[in-house]
Write an enzyme that holds these catalytic residues in place. Structure first.
Site, PDB file in Angstrom:
ATOM      1  N   ASP A   1      -1.835  37.723  -6.678  1.00 37.33           N
ATOM      2  CA  ASP A   1      -0.965  36.575  -6.424  1.00 37.33           C
ATOM      3  C   ASP A   1       0.077  36.490  -7.538  1.00 37.33           C
ATOM      4  OD1 ASP A   1       0.171  34.247  -5.591  1.00 37.33           O
ATOM      5  OD2 ASP A   1      -1.632  33.022  -5.705  1.00 37.33           O
TER       6      ASP A   1
ATOM      7  N   ASP B   1       4.062  36.063  -1.490  1.00 38.56           N
ATOM      8  CA  ASP B   1       3.686  36.341  -2.880  1.00 38.56           C
ATOM      9  C   ASP B   1       2.205  36.689  -3.056  1.00 38.56           C
ATOM     10  OD1 ASP B   1       2.724  33.856  -2.272  1.00 38.56           O
ATOM     11  OD2 ASP B   1       3.521  32.836  -4.037  1.00 38.56           O
ATOM     12  N   GLU B   2       1.509  37.012  -1.961  1.00 36.41           N
ATOM     13  CA  GLU B   2       0.081  37.318  -2.042  1.00 36.41           C
ATOM     14  C   GLU B   2      -0.255  38.605  -1.282  1.00 36.41           C
ATOM     15  OE1 GLU B   2      -2.854  33.781  -1.780  1.00 36.41           O
ATOM     16  OE2 GLU B   2      -1.146  33.227  -0.528  1.00 36.41           O
TER      17      GLU B   2
END
Length: 385
Positions: A9, A102-103
């Site tokens: 993350d 974003d992961e």
């Protein structure tokens, strides 16, 4: 063989991207979002110390942290950085699922035979930061749920490993809020009967929990006990949502065609939000009365907002429909999908618009997808109704 699942993350992703472009913003309370009537899309850890949180109205955030600097987000910039990070990870990892902008989840089961899984993951995270400048946290564990919770506990710049023997010891003292599927309503319901930490929830009979909160009760009980058999699903750019309409009678009625396209976008965008997808590629398809078929496509920053997608679709249609010939079919497709819940452009849209989207989706969830729709009266002629 024990599974090895990594959750990676990017820390305060939007803020980190803006700071790469503007180093002078480093170290100050920073809010990425809209204007006075907008909302907080992301905020720095300096701002979080004052109680500022994502999705909070900007006015409220400024009351909590008057010294915060507000900057408008740049989804094109964020999408570019996101794609770069994905390329770096996919180059090294055997199985990668892009869970959101974003992961990422990685399945590196079996890599202990060649490398230490934790050491390998640490080196990959270091490479991401070295090549992009973006800080990243990760956790390595036996399934998605535990690794995601562990990543949150390790932030910022954390790198935890939770083995199978450590799962219950790690989860037990944490708040039930840490479980990804626990929202405010579920937390309030469980808190009223004294269930506030994961251990208490895990020791509760699964059947009782299912009777309390319905279908998700058993799934919640499993997660509290560290049980999650979901696979890491590889990210595929070709995955898409699409719809098309073949007319009973060929038409050149531009108002009717635009209305049909608007309806398609609204339906697909609602589906995107329901399934937690964001799209980056929009395609419009038309078929003339002589069966000639043409397409036009464009790439946009990740979104699931009706008004953004409608504007894009209508612009593509305007460029595409240039012959003086009737159409027998039109279609819309959204592809380049990633998981995500940024339902609208939080950098430009207002709190009122966000509330409108949420209200419309709630009505559709309760009464059906066609319970409430935008009026296309400006585009429809009586014969098309």
């Amino acid at each position: 063989m024990e599974r090895a699942i990594v959750h990676m993350d990017l820390d305060t992703f939007f803020v980190s991207c803006m700071r790469l472009q503007h180093p002078e913003m480093e170290g100050i309370p920073l809010i990425v979002g809209g204007g006075d009537r907008g909302v907080v899309a992301s905020c720095s850890y300096e701002a979080r110390r004052f109680g500022v949180r994502s999705a909070m109205p900007t006015k409220m955030a400024l009351k909590l942290c008057p010294e915060a600097k507000i900057v408008k987000g740049d989804m094109e910039l964020f999408s570019r950085y996101s794609n770069t990070v994905t390329e770096i990870i996919e180059e090294k990892a055997p199985i990668v699922e892009k869970a959101s902008i974003d992961e990422h989840y990685l399945d590196i089961t079996g890599m202990d035979r060649f490398h230490g899984a934790y050491k390998w993951t640490n080196e990959l995270a270091a490479r991401v930061t070295h090549e992009t400048g973006l800080p990243i946290s990760f956790a390595l564990s036996v399934n998605k749920t535990v690794s995601k919770i562990a990543t949150g506990e390790g932030k910022p710049k954390g790198n935890l490993e939770i083995t199978a023997m450590q799962v219950r010891q790690f989860l037990n003292p944490l708040s039930i809020r840490k479980i990804p599927m626990v929202g405010n309503a579920t937390f309030t319901l469980l808190s009223r009967i004294g269930i506030r930490n994961i251990q208490t929830l895990a020791e509760m009979p699964a059947q009782v929990l299912q009777e309390m909160i319905g279908m998700n009760g058993l799934e919640l009980w499993k997660k509290a006990n560290g049980i999650d058999i979901r696979p890491v699903e590889p990210h595929r750019e070709r995955k898409s949502l699409s719809t098309e309409d073949t007319f009973h009678q060929d038409t050149t009625d531009i108002h009717f065609l635009r209305a049909v396209l608007c309806g398609m976008v609204e339906s697909l965008a609602y589906q995107l939000r329901q399934e937690n997808w964001l799209t980056s590629t929009v395609t419009v398809k038309i078929r003339y009365s002589n069966f000639d078929t043409e397409f036009k496509q464009c790439t946009i920053p990740y979104t699931s907002a009706d008004h953004t997608l409608t504007k894009t679709v209508l612009e593509l249609f305007k460029k595409l429909f240039h012959r003086r010939m009737s159409l027998r079919m039109v279609g819309v497709s959204f592809s380049g999908l990633v998981r995500g819940t940024y339902q609208i452009n939080m950098f430009e849209d207002t709190v009122e618009l966000m509330s409108l989207y949420q209200a419309m989706d709630k009505i559709k969830n309760r009464f059906g997808a066609n319970a409430v729709m935008r009026c296309n009266g400006a585009f429809l002629k009586p014969k098309a109704l």
